[in-house]
Write a protein that holds these residues in place. Structure first.
Motif, PDB file in Angstrom:
ATOM      1  N   LEU A  66       0.694  -1.191   0.019  1.00  0.00           N
ATOM      2  CA  LEU A  66       0.133   0.326  -0.014  1.00  0.00           C
ATOM      3  C   LEU A  66       0.471   1.325  -0.122  1.00  0.00           C
ATOM      4  O   LEU A  66       0.754   2.387  -0.792  1.00  0.00           O
ATOM      5  CB  LEU A  66      -0.677  -0.091   1.233  1.00  0.00           C
ATOM      6  CG  LEU A  66      -1.863   1.460   1.064  1.00  0.00           C
ATOM      7  CD1 LEU A  66      -2.629   1.374   0.092  1.00  0.00           C
ATOM      8  CD2 LEU A  66      -2.831   1.138   2.848  1.00  0.00           C
ATOM      9  N   LEU A  67       1.483   1.008   0.618  1.00  0.00           N
ATOM     10  CA  LEU A  67       2.769   2.378   0.463  1.00  0.00           C
ATOM     11  C   LEU A  67       3.831   2.244  -0.196  1.00  0.00           C
ATOM     12  O   LEU A  67       3.725   3.864  -1.113  1.00  0.00           O
ATOM     13  CB  LEU A  67       3.905   2.257   1.987  1.00  0.00           C
ATOM     14  CG  LEU A  67       4.603   3.427   2.396  1.00  0.00           C
ATOM     15  CD1 LEU A  67       4.123   4.970   2.512  1.00  0.00           C
ATOM     16  CD2 LEU A  67       5.982   2.951   3.174  1.00  0.00           C
ATOM     17  N   LEU A  68       3.948   1.481  -0.954  1.00  0.00           N
ATOM     18  CA  LEU A  68       4.103   1.780  -2.598  1.00  0.00           C
ATOM     19  C   LEU A  68       3.421   2.002  -3.268  1.00  0.00           C
ATOM     20  O   LEU A  68       4.437   2.681  -3.863  1.00  0.00           O
ATOM     21  CB  LEU A  68       5.067  -0.139  -2.902  1.00  0.00           C
ATOM     22  CG  LEU A  68       6.003  -0.061  -4.272  1.00  0.00           C
ATOM     23  CD1 LEU A  68       6.687   0.594  -3.823  1.00  0.00           C
ATOM     24  CD2 LEU A  68       4.880  -2.171  -4.271  1.00  0.00           C
ATOM     25  N   ARG A  69       2.101   1.406  -3.364  1.00  0.00           N
ATOM     26  CA  ARG A  69       1.308   2.662  -4.435  1.00  0.00           C
ATOM     27  C   ARG A  69       0.838   3.949  -4.194  1.00  0.00           C
ATOM     28  O   ARG A  69       0.799   4.307  -5.053  1.00  0.00           O
ATOM     29  CB  ARG A  69      -0.032   1.667  -4.658  1.00  0.00           C
ATOM     30  CG  ARG A  69       0.329   0.255  -5.476  1.00  0.00           C
ATOM     31  CD  ARG A  69      -0.498  -0.652  -4.871  1.00  0.00           C
ATOM     32  NE  ARG A  69      -2.075  -0.552  -4.476  1.00  0.00           N
ATOM     33  CZ  ARG A  69      -2.059  -1.810  -3.754  1.00  0.00           C
ATOM     34  NH1 ARG A  69      -0.831  -2.905  -3.301  1.00  0.00           N
ATOM     35  NH2 ARG A  69      -2.625  -1.788  -1.547  1.00  0.00           N
ATOM     36  N   HIS A  70       1.269   4.257  -2.518  1.00  0.00           N
ATOM     37  CA  HIS A  70       0.361   5.264  -2.464  1.00  0.00           C
ATOM     38  C   HIS A  70       1.563   6.319  -1.907  1.00  0.00           C
ATOM     39  O   HIS A  70       2.086   6.140  -0.715  1.00  0.00           O
ATOM     40  CB  HIS A  70      -0.800   5.011  -1.895  1.00  0.00           C
ATOM     41  CG  HIS A  70      -2.128   5.121  -1.894  1.00  0.00           C
ATOM     42  ND1 HIS A  70      -2.311   5.450  -3.764  1.00  0.00           N
ATOM     43  CD2 HIS A  70      -1.897   3.570  -2.446  1.00  0.00           C
ATOM     44  CE1 HIS A  70      -3.334   4.214  -3.527  1.00  0.00           C
ATOM     45  NE2 HIS A  70      -3.133   3.356  -3.086  1.00  0.00           N
ATOM     46  N   PRO A  71       3.043   7.176  -2.762  1.00  0.00           N
ATOM     47  CA  PRO A  71       3.874   7.466  -1.762  1.00  0.00           C
ATOM     48  C   PRO A  71       3.207   8.422  -0.926  1.00  0.00           C
ATOM     49  O   PRO A  71       4.524   9.364  -0.230  1.00  0.00           O
ATOM     50  CB  PRO A  71       4.652   7.803  -2.891  1.00  0.00           C
ATOM     51  CG  PRO A  71       4.599   7.402  -4.248  1.00  0.00           C
ATOM     52  CD  PRO A  71       3.058   7.073  -3.606  1.00  0.00           C
ATOM     53  N   SER A  72       1.867   9.442  -1.404  1.00  0.00           N
ATOM     54  CA  SER A  72       1.624  10.399  -0.986  1.00  0.00           C
ATOM     55  C   SER A  72       1.497  10.162   0.903  1.00  0.00           C
ATOM     56  O   SER A  72       1.394  10.933   1.850  1.00  0.00           O
ATOM     57  CB  SER A  72       0.105  11.081  -0.972  1.00  0.00           C
ATOM     58  OG  SER A  72      -0.943   9.408  -0.811  1.00  0.00           O
TER      59      SER A  72
END
Length: 411
Positions: free
Chosen positions: A57-63
């Motif tokens: 999830l962190l990999l897909r969403h740098p925000s």
């Protein structure tokens, strides 16, 4: 590695949280700092506890990492860069380099450096640090981002090399399995169908010779015809057994076989067929340990090959087959009074000349977990084939003994 970084980050936030809450301004400032503590602490805890689930999830969403960085800036403003939050600031570009590569490392290193410079600019006059000290943390952020990106590239290359190695190992294992299966089929064909068909050819030649005489004997012709018929049926049965073994998908647990009765019956059949006397010497079957089916097949094939060699190549007049237990070994010997092996004979010589019988015997002994010795043994003349099988041994999945010189006692 990311999980370990978040674990370290979690500990640093826990140590700096009291200072940040104590230095926070009453009212809105305290609430913002408290929210920042909760957000940064929980994000680090969740990623440390279950990286396999939330890491993608962190990999897909740098925000998400950007929001965490902004909340962390509230803690820096409140507690100051001289607390353990400085280590948290350095961890952010390190994680970005590990997760997003050099672009993410550059972006978050710049963002974290800018935040640190702004925090130093908002410090009170009595807490201002020298310029070199103020630039130290931003420089560490840049270095941490570069390290994270470099480590990511190294791990990706290592993973690709590991995958390539695994592929090569799988191919080598498949090639080795194919080679072992080919060797097994060659042994089975040599020790069963090929020998039986050779016997059929000999019996047919004898039948033709008897029938072509001036006064053929009907009884003799009938006996030879029955011998051809029995041999042909035996070849068919051995072929069916070989095909059944090939089509067996998952061999079950090897059942104990009546190898000793079968061995005595084969010895008697061999003597009747060739006219070479074969004498079996061992206790009643109950006095010998039972053999698993696979081991029994190997033992029967080795003894049968030794008998055939004594008949074809040794010019023997007598063969003795013995079986006995010596300590923790089951010893089976086949001794003939023939000419013996020529001096200097090696397995490679036999292989190149097209004689694969002794080679198959050595391979079968290795697969059964036994040791095979070929030589004179303690006899004045002839050849002794000695098979020593450790009691309780299990058949190997591949040959484990490298064949030695067949004319030596340790072949």
């Amino acid at each position: 590695m990311c999980r370990q970084v978040f674990g370290f980050r979690l500990a640093m936030i826990a140590l700096a949280a009291p200072a940040a809450l104590l230095n926070a301004a009453p009212g809105l400032g305290a609430r913002l700092v408290g929210a920042a503590v909760v957000v940064t602490f929980m994000m680090s805890y969740v990623l440390f506890r279950d990286w396999a689930r939330f890491g993608p999830l962190l990999l897909r969403h740098p925000s998400l990492l950007a929001v965490d960085t902004l909340f962390g800036s509230f803690l820096l403003v409140s507690a100051g860069p001289d607390t353990t939050l400085a280590y948290v600031s350095v961890c952010t570009p390190l994680v970005a380099g590990l997760v997003y590569g050099w672009r993410g490392a550059a972006c978050f290193a710049s963002l974290q450096s800018l935040i640190l410079l702004l925090v130093h600019a908002t410090l009170k006059a009595d807490r201002h640090a020298p310029v070199a000290e103020a630039l130290l943390l931003p420089g560490l952020c840049v270095i941490a981002g570069a390290m994270g990106s470099t480590l990511r590239n190294l791990m990706l290359r290592f993973g690709a090399a590991t995958q390539a190695l695994t592929t090569v190992q799988a191919r080598l294992a498949a090639a080795e399995a194919v080679s072992a299966e080919r060797a097994r089929l060659a042994r089975e064909m040599h020790d069963s169908v090929a020998k039986t068909l050779y016997g059929v050819a000999l019996a047919a030649d004898g039948l033709a010779a008897t029938a072509s005489t001036d006064a053929p004997d009907p009884d003799r012709i009938r006996q030879q015809a029955e011998l051809v018929s029995r041999s042909a049926r035996r070849a068919a049965a051995e072929s069916r057994e070989l095909l059944t073994d090939l089509r067996r998908e998952q061999p079950g647990r090897a059942e104990e076989t009546t190898a000793w009765r079968e061995l005595r019956a084969r010895a008697a059949d061999f003597g009747a067929r060739t006219g070479l006397p074969v004498h079996c010497h061992w206790p009643v079957p109950a006095g010998l340990p039972p053999l698993p089916a696979t081991t029994g097949r190997h033992v029967l094939a080795i003894v049968a090959e030794a008998l055939e060699n004594a008949h074809r190549h040794a010019s023997a007049t007598r063969v003795d087959v013995r079986a006995a237990v010596h300590g923790d070994l089951l010893r089976i010997t086949v001794h003939d009074d023939g000419t013996g092996l020529p001096p200097g004979t090696t397995l490679e010589d036999l292989r190149t000349s097209g004689h694969f019988g002794l080679l198959g015997m050595v391979e079968r002994a290795a697969r059964a977990g036994a040791r095979l010795r070929v030589g004179r043994g303690g006899h004045a003349r002839g050849t002794e084939v000695r098979l020593e099988l450790p009691l309780g041994a299990r058949p190997a999945t591949a040959p484990t003994d490298r064949p030695a010189h067949p004319s030596s006692p340790d072949a």
